[in-house]
Design an enzyme around this catalytic site. Structure first.
Site, PDB file in Angstrom:
ATOM      1  N   ASP A  64       0.857  -1.189   0.000  1.00  0.00           N
ATOM      2  CA  ASP A  64       0.000   0.000   0.000  1.00  0.00           C
ATOM      3  C   ASP A  64       0.895   1.243   0.000  1.00  0.00           C
ATOM      4  O   ASP A  64       2.109   1.133   0.137  1.00  0.00           O
ATOM      5  CB  ASP A  64      -0.938   0.019   1.217  1.00  0.00           C
ATOM      6  CG  ASP A  64      -0.217  -0.355   2.496  1.00  0.00           C
ATOM      7  OD1 ASP A  64       0.971   0.025   2.635  1.00  0.00           O
ATOM      8  OD2 ASP A  64      -0.806  -1.006   3.363  1.00  0.00           O
ATOM      9  N   ASP A  66       1.556   5.042   1.664  1.00  0.00           N
ATOM     10  CA  ASP A  66       1.245   5.977   2.745  1.00  0.00           C
ATOM     11  C   ASP A  66       1.836   7.338   2.402  1.00  0.00           C
ATOM     12  O   ASP A  66       2.933   7.425   1.839  1.00  0.00           O
ATOM     13  CB  ASP A  66       1.838   5.477   4.065  1.00  0.00           C
ATOM     14  CG  ASP A  66       1.245   4.139   4.470  1.00  0.00           C
ATOM     15  OD1 ASP A  66       0.035   3.950   4.274  1.00  0.00           O
ATOM     16  OD2 ASP A  66       1.994   3.268   4.943  1.00  0.00           O
ATOM     17  N   ASP A 142       9.631   3.748  13.076  1.00  0.00           N
ATOM     18  CA  ASP A 142      10.302   2.642  13.764  1.00  0.00           C
ATOM     19  C   ASP A 142      11.705   2.358  13.210  1.00  0.00           C
ATOM     20  O   ASP A 142      12.708   2.578  13.878  1.00  0.00           O
ATOM     21  CB  ASP A 142       9.416   1.395  13.805  1.00  0.00           C
ATOM     22  CG  ASP A 142       8.777   1.032  12.469  1.00  0.00           C
ATOM     23  OD1 ASP A 142       9.113   1.666  11.440  1.00  0.00           O
ATOM     24  OD2 ASP A 142       7.952   0.099  12.442  1.00  0.00           O
TER      25      ASP A 142
HETATM   26  P1  ATP Z   1       4.057  -2.986   4.943  1.00  0.00           P
HETATM   27  O1  ATP Z   1       2.930  -2.081   4.504  1.00  0.00           O
HETATM   28  O2  ATP Z   1       4.865  -3.577   3.871  1.00  0.00           O
HETATM   29  O3  ATP Z   1       3.618  -3.969   5.946  1.00  0.00           O
HETATM   30  P2  ATP Z   1       5.036  -0.597   6.203  1.00  0.00           P
HETATM   31  O4  ATP Z   1       6.446  -0.185   6.540  1.00  0.00           O
HETATM   32  O5  ATP Z   1       4.312   0.268   5.222  1.00  0.00           O
HETATM   33  O6  ATP Z   1       5.112  -2.074   5.741  1.00  0.00           O
HETATM   34  P3  ATP Z   1       2.886  -0.061   7.991  1.00  0.00           P
HETATM   35  O7  ATP Z   1       2.448  -0.838   9.172  1.00  0.00           O
HETATM   36  O8  ATP Z   1       2.004   0.070   6.810  1.00  0.00           O
HETATM   37  O9  ATP Z   1       4.273  -0.669   7.572  1.00  0.00           O
HETATM   38  O10 ATP Z   1       3.278   1.396   8.527  1.00  0.00           O
HETATM   39  C1  ATP Z   1       3.634   2.476   7.675  1.00  0.00           C
HETATM   40  C2  ATP Z   1       4.782   3.256   8.276  1.00  0.00           C
HETATM   41  O11 ATP Z   1       4.385   3.851   9.526  1.00  0.00           O
HETATM   42  C3  ATP Z   1       6.009   2.425   8.631  1.00  0.00           C
HETATM   43  O12 ATP Z   1       6.858   2.280   7.521  1.00  0.00           O
HETATM   44  C4  ATP Z   1       6.643   3.227   9.737  1.00  0.00           C
HETATM   45  O13 ATP Z   1       7.387   4.309   9.211  1.00  0.00           O
HETATM   46  C5  ATP Z   1       5.442   3.805  10.468  1.00  0.00           C
HETATM   47  N1  ATP Z   1       5.015   2.948  11.586  1.00  0.00           N
HETATM   48  C6  ATP Z   1       4.035   2.006  11.572  1.00  0.00           C
HETATM   49  N2  ATP Z   1       3.894   1.401  12.740  1.00  0.00           N
HETATM   50  C7  ATP Z   1       4.802   1.977  13.565  1.00  0.00           C
HETATM   51  C8  ATP Z   1       5.150   1.814  14.941  1.00  0.00           C
HETATM   52  N3  ATP Z   1       4.541   0.903  15.700  1.00  0.00           N
HETATM   53  N4  ATP Z   1       6.135   2.601  15.441  1.00  0.00           N
HETATM   54  C9  ATP Z   1       6.745   3.525  14.681  1.00  0.00           C
HETATM   55  N5  ATP Z   1       6.475   3.710  13.384  1.00  0.00           N
HETATM   56  C10 ATP Z   1       5.508   2.976  12.833  1.00  0.00           C
HETATM   57 MG    MG Z   2       2.326   0.106   4.580  1.00  0.00          MG
END
Ligand code: ATP
Ligand code: MG
Length: 447
Positions: A64, A66, A142
């Protein structure tokens, strides 16, 4: 601050112009691009951030997209008619394009630096709604590789934390002081396991050290949030690798404590059962086939349910009530750790309840079972049991496989043959019965 971590003091941006990175607009979804441009044209900053940039950098198709901006959630809302504000812990805007959702988050600062943030005495964050600038936003993310910002204004990528170097060396590293970051959100331990698995990265030694030390804090995380994480670990196409990481860092106990105990007791058949299920799930996801979390949850809990049902049966309870009661008990225990929403708990139990029925392939009941909406999942589960060690189930799993390949009439004939030999059942029965009004074919009449 310990060595190898990133602090605010050392924060210097490196900006990679378009010519120095591979992220192309053509790989960003149309909807995400639309959102980025609308924000920019309204005078706001607009960046693609998080997994979207990270995956594009690595040549992976993002799950996705963001977006991060300096517009407040309310300003985002007024800019997009098709948006709504969500979240309490994190207030953000969802811009909706049919089923596609673009998440738009306002730059945030450390939760402790102003109103809108709230933490428990332990340091765990409860609310995180303090707004800030891009630099602040970087520090509350994170892992370094999740903190790259693709700027739609000039197509550059902004890196404050050495993320490009970590990407090159396949390193997953927590931003800031790992002790503080794991304490404020222990779910980051599970996220570390997940990203290490998905990206095939090594966890930076310092991050790893604190991950192991802080994992116990997962006990305090609400079961509903753990369910969401479990789903991401198991249902995004890298379940096998994620499971490996959960075992490596001894994290499985916080998601499935009963399963973890059995695995630690060295139950190899159970381990094979789980691993085969995870392999099959990954394969289905990569082939764009549907998957239902009910199946894997059924797998993880099955041996405990079955064993408890057997013990109830030896106390005189009959098969189905024993299975019902065993399911009640094991699920109740599980719900303290990882919640299982009803929409998955119900089919999970149906899969279990159909297991004894699959032992009976005789008569009209067998044909009826084939028509059940849950048959396919229960059959897959039965085959998995047969393949992973319960070899006495193999002839029956073969039978259920073959019968599905037949057309309705062939199915009836096969069941008739296997149930009653070559002689049709009705002839034998009719001798002892008064004929029904209008006659009746008992086998066909029941399908
Ligand atoms: P994917 O969508 O492939 O699972 P993602 O990195 O996009 O991975 P998401 O859970 O969609 O993960 O979160 C989007 C972004 O928000 C992350 O890349 C991170 O920068 C931030 N983020 C999400 N959860 C946390 C958290 N618990 N603590 C700190 N930052 C977070
Ligand atoms: Mg994501």
């Amino acid at each position: 601050m310990t060595d190898g971590s990133i602090s605010e003091k050392t924060l210097v941006a490196r900006v990679y112009p378009r010519s120095e990175h591979p992220v192309s607009r053509s790989n960003i979804s149309k909807n995400a691009t639309k959102v980025l441009y609308r924000l920019k044209d309204a005078g706001y900053q607009a960046h693609l951030v998080g997994g979207g940039v990270r995956d594009l950098m690595m040549g992976i198709k993002p799950k996705d997209f963001d977006v991060a901006t300096d517009a407040s959630p309310e300003q985002v809302k007024s800019l997009f008619r098709n948006s709504r504000l969500v979240g309490r812990r994190f207030r953000l805007a969802h811009v909706l394009f049919g089923r596609d959702v673009i998440e738009v988050a306002t730059f945030r600062a450390d939760h402790s630096s102003g109103q809108g943030g709230e933490a428990e005495d332990s340091g765990r964050i409860l609310r995180d709604n303090v707004y800030g600038d891009l630099k602040d936003d970087v520090l509350r993310r994170d892992f370094t590789v999740n903190a790259l910002y693709y700027n739609i204004a000039d197509f550059s990528i902004i890196d404050y934390v050495g993320a490009m170097d970590d990407l090159k060396s396949n390193t997953l590293r927590l931003i800031g002081d790992p002790e503080k970051r794991f304490t404020e959100d222990p779910v980051r331990t599970l996220r570390a396991a997940r990203f290490a698995a998905k990206l095939n990265f090594s966890i930076h030694p310092e991050t790893e050290k604190y991950l192991v030390e802080h994992a116990y804090m997962l006990e305090e995380i609400p079961p509903a949030r753990l369910f969401e994480e479990a789903l991401k670990l198991l249902h995004t196409g890298h379940a096998t690798a994620s499971f490996g990481q959960l075992i490596k860092y001894d994290l499985l106990q916080y998601l499935f404590p009963l399963s973890d105990k059995r695995l630690k007791d060295g139950e190899q058949q159970y381990e094979r059962f789980i691993k085969q299920a995870l392999t099959n799930t990954d394969k289905r996801i990569h082939a764009n086939q549907s998957v239902n979390p009910a199946f894997l949850f059924a797998v993880f809990l099955w041996p405990m349910v079955w064993r408890r049902a057997e013990s109830l049966q030896s106390d005189g309870v009959s098969v189905y009530p024993a299975l019902q009661q065993a399911a009640d008990e094991i699920v109740a225990h599980q719900l303290y750790h990882t919640a299982i929403p009803k929409r998955f708990a119900v089919p999970m139990r149906e899969i279990w309840m159909m297991q004894p029925r699959l032992l009976n392939n005789k008569g009209p009941r067998a044909l009826k079972l084939l028509e059940s909406p849950r048959f396919r999942a229960a059959y897959d589960f039965f085959c998995l049991r047969a393949e992973s060690g319960e070899s006495k189930l193999k002839p029956l799993s073969k039978w259920w496989t073959e019968i599905q390949e037949k057309n309705p009439q062939e199915r009836v004939n096969r069941v008739r043959k296997d149930s009653y030999g070559e002689q049709p059942r009705r002839k034998r029965r009719r001798r002892n019965r008064r004929p029904r009004q209008g006659g009746g074919n008992e086998i066909n009449g029941n399908v």
